[in-house]
Design an enzyme around this catalytic site. Structure first.
Site, PDB file in Angstrom:
ATOM      1  N   SER A 219       0.853  -1.208   0.000  1.00 16.71           N
ATOM      2  CA  SER A 219       0.000   0.000   0.000  1.00 16.71           C
ATOM      3  C   SER A 219       0.876   1.241   0.000  1.00 16.71           C
ATOM      4  CB  SER A 219      -0.867   0.009   1.265  1.00 16.71           C
ATOM      5  OG  SER A 219      -1.518   1.255   1.423  1.00 16.71           O
TER       6      SER A 219
ATOM      7  N   TYR B 167      -1.937  -0.941  10.706  1.00 14.00           N
ATOM      8  CA  TYR B 167      -2.047  -1.253   9.266  1.00 14.00           C
ATOM      9  C   TYR B 167      -0.821  -0.744   8.512  1.00 14.00           C
ATOM     10  CZ  TYR B 167      -3.982  -1.261   4.495  1.00 14.00           C
ATOM     11  OH  TYR B 167      -4.186  -1.464   3.142  1.00 14.00           O
TER      12      TYR B 167
HETATM   13  N1  LIG Z   1      -8.751  -1.011  -1.573  1.00 15.55           N
HETATM   14  C1  LIG Z   1      -7.771  -0.130  -1.374  1.00 15.55           C
HETATM   15  O1  LIG Z   1      -7.976   1.110  -1.462  1.00 15.55           O
HETATM   16  C2  LIG Z   1      -6.371  -0.616  -1.077  1.00 15.55           C
HETATM   17  C3  LIG Z   1      -5.331   0.315  -1.136  1.00 15.55           C
HETATM   18  C4  LIG Z   1      -4.031  -0.096  -0.874  1.00 15.55           C
HETATM   19  C5  LIG Z   1      -3.785  -1.424  -0.545  1.00 15.55           C
HETATM   20  N2  LIG Z   1      -4.811  -2.307  -0.482  1.00 15.55           N
HETATM   21  C6  LIG Z   1      -4.482  -3.682  -0.127  1.00 15.55           C
HETATM   22  O2  LIG Z   1      -4.874  -4.533  -1.175  1.00 15.55           O
HETATM   23  C7  LIG Z   1      -5.193  -5.822  -0.640  1.00 15.55           C
HETATM   24  C8  LIG Z   1      -6.571  -6.216  -1.130  1.00 15.55           C
HETATM   25  O3  LIG Z   1      -7.490  -5.236  -0.656  1.00 15.55           O
HETATM   26  P1  LIG Z   1      -8.972  -5.119  -1.228  1.00 15.55           P
HETATM   27  O4  LIG Z   1      -9.324  -3.690  -1.156  1.00 15.55           O
HETATM   28  O5  LIG Z   1      -9.104  -5.878  -2.480  1.00 15.55           O
HETATM   29  O6  LIG Z   1      -9.731  -5.873  -0.018  1.00 15.55           O
HETATM   30  P2  LIG Z   1     -11.155  -6.595   0.012  1.00 15.55           P
HETATM   31  O7  LIG Z   1     -11.562  -6.609   1.439  1.00 15.55           O
HETATM   32  O8  LIG Z   1     -12.067  -5.939  -0.964  1.00 15.55           O
HETATM   33  O9  LIG Z   1     -10.793  -8.072  -0.454  1.00 15.55           O
HETATM   34  C9  LIG Z   1      -9.884  -8.829   0.319  1.00 15.55           C
HETATM   35  C10 LIG Z   1     -10.136 -10.302   0.152  1.00 15.55           C
HETATM   36  O10 LIG Z   1      -9.213 -10.972   1.018  1.00 15.55           O
HETATM   37  C11 LIG Z   1      -9.898 -11.958   1.752  1.00 15.55           C
HETATM   38  N3  LIG Z   1      -9.270 -12.175   3.045  1.00 15.55           N
HETATM   39  C12 LIG Z   1      -9.153 -11.282   4.051  1.00 15.55           C
HETATM   40  N4  LIG Z   1      -8.589 -11.868   5.115  1.00 15.55           N
HETATM   41  C13 LIG Z   1      -8.321 -13.147   4.763  1.00 15.55           C
HETATM   42  C14 LIG Z   1      -7.759 -14.257   5.450  1.00 15.55           C
HETATM   43  N5  LIG Z   1      -7.373 -14.181   6.744  1.00 15.55           N
HETATM   44  N6  LIG Z   1      -7.625 -15.423   4.795  1.00 15.55           N
HETATM   45  C15 LIG Z   1      -8.065 -15.547   3.512  1.00 15.55           C
HETATM   46  N7  LIG Z   1      -8.628 -14.539   2.824  1.00 15.55           N
HETATM   47  C16 LIG Z   1      -8.755 -13.347   3.444  1.00 15.55           C
HETATM   48  C17 LIG Z   1     -11.318 -11.441   1.919  1.00 15.55           C
HETATM   49  O11 LIG Z   1     -12.249 -12.480   2.174  1.00 15.55           O
HETATM   50  C18 LIG Z   1     -11.547 -10.747   0.573  1.00 15.55           C
HETATM   51  O12 LIG Z   1     -12.093 -11.633  -0.379  1.00 15.55           O
HETATM   52  C19 LIG Z   1      -5.070  -5.694   0.874  1.00 15.55           C
HETATM   53  O13 LIG Z   1      -3.821  -6.157   1.285  1.00 15.55           O
HETATM   54  C20 LIG Z   1      -5.173  -4.202   1.109  1.00 15.55           C
HETATM   55  O14 LIG Z   1      -4.503  -3.825   2.275  1.00 15.55           O
HETATM   56  C21 LIG Z   1      -6.109  -1.945  -0.751  1.00 15.55           C
END
Ligand SMILES: NC(=O)c1ccc[n+]([C@@H]2O[C@H](COP(=O)([O-])OP(=O)(O)OC[C@H]3O[C@@H](n4cnc5c(N)ncnc54)[C@H](O)[C@@H]3O)[C@@H](O)[C@H]2O)c1
Length: 266
Positions: free
Chosen positions: A139, A152
């Site tokens: 991130s 985080y």
């Molecule tokens: N959305 C954003 O703005 C953003 C920005 C920067 C970084 N990120 C990072 O990108 C990654 C994905 O984020 P996203 O926005 O797609 O999240 P999301 O919550 O939309 O999707 C995450 C997925 O991971 C799964 N998951 C979570 N914990 C889990 C576990 N313990 N075991 C197995 N599966 C698990 C969830 O069930 C879900 O399907 C994360 O690491 C997040 O920190 C997201």
């Protein structure tokens, strides 16, 4: 071993960035192992991608992760790629009442979950005889923080350091390891945060407002992050390892300083 493209395992494949990555990888013809803890959403994905193999597992539980990777082992084709997109967002300052619980929860999924997945994936990559590529979704919070994200942000800084360390360890066997660092991305995670902070009725407006803090003027779509992930998985990125690559619409390139004449125009 079969002559097909070696498979790619994607964690967090049931939603958001992981789902977009799974769909993008499937377009290349590689088989996808789609790992997530959410069986319903995984089933929906697999009904769209019939060649994908669903693996229901919780990355916070080492036995559960080992069981999921035993399926990869049984199939015998090894892995060409690992995408670590599962992650959780946590909020709170270091002095909050539940701060230690928050810290442990964040690290158990965001850091230990990636470590565990890589622990099992590296031997599967050796098995192909051709190396492999690991892409970790970190991130922009690895570089800059907003208020209330101490645990985080710490997980994301740790991930970038872990990526560099793994890239050094496994370069000799042609296993490349890189991080992708997104700004705000329109996923269920972002929509949940928008509802928490702006109210359920203002999600679109809150996301639009967050988008304006990115020089490109909007948040990303998950597919835009998936493009970078697919590039890093591919041979097109054959000399890229140990990198942390921002996909952030310019967010980390600006600062909050506004000159007086810009203030008047605003
Ligand atoms: N959305 C954003 O703005 C953003 C920005 C920067 C970084 N990120 C990072 O990108 C990654 C994905 O984020 P996203 O926005 O797609 O999240 P999301 O919550 O939309 O999707 C995450 C997925 O991971 C799964 N998951 C979570 N914990 C889990 C576990 N313990 N075991 C197995 N599966 C698990 C969830 O069930 C879900 O399907 C994360 O690491 C997040 O920190 C997201």
């Amino acid at each position: 071993m079969s002559t097909k493209l070696a498979p790619v395992l994607v964690t967090g494949a049931a939603a958001g960035i992981g789902e977009a990555a799974a769909r993008r990888v499937a377009q290349t013809g590689a088989r996808v192992y789609a790992l997530d803890r959410d069986p319903e959403r995984l089933a929906a994905l697999v009904s769209d991608l019939p060649d994908a193999v669903p693996l229901v597992a919780d990355l916070a539980e080492p036995e559960s992760v080992a069981a999921a990777f035993s399926r990869v082992d049984e199939d015998g084709d090894g892995l060409a790629g690992l995408v670590c997109a599962a992650g959780i967002q946590t909020y709170g300052t270091v002095d909050a009442e539940d701060a230690i619980e928050t810290f442990d929860r964040a690290f158990s999924v965001n850091v230990r979950g990636v470590f565990l997945a890589a622990h099992h994936a590296v031997p599967q990559m050796r098995r192909t005889g051709a190396g492999g590529s690991i892409v970790v979704v970190s991130s922009v919070q690895a570089y800059m923080a907003q208020h209330g994200v101490a645990a985080y942000a710490a997980t994301k800084g740790a991930l970038n350091a872990m990526v560099r360390a793994m890239s050094v360890d496994h370069a000799h066997e042609n296993i490349r390891v890189n991080a992708v660092c997104p700004g705000s991305v329109d996923t269920p995670m972002l929509r949940w945060a928008a509802a928490e902070f702006g109210g359920a009725e203002n999600v679109e407006a809150t996301i639009a407002q967050w988008g304006r803090s990115h020089p490109l003027g909007r948040v990303a779509q998950p597919s835009e992050v998936a493009e970078m992930i697919e590039f890093l998985l591919s041979e097109r990125a054959s000399f890229v390892t140990g990198a942390d690559i921002k996909v952030d619409g310019g967010l980390t390139s600006g600062n909050a300083v506004v000159l007086p004449d810009e203030q008047e125009q605003a």
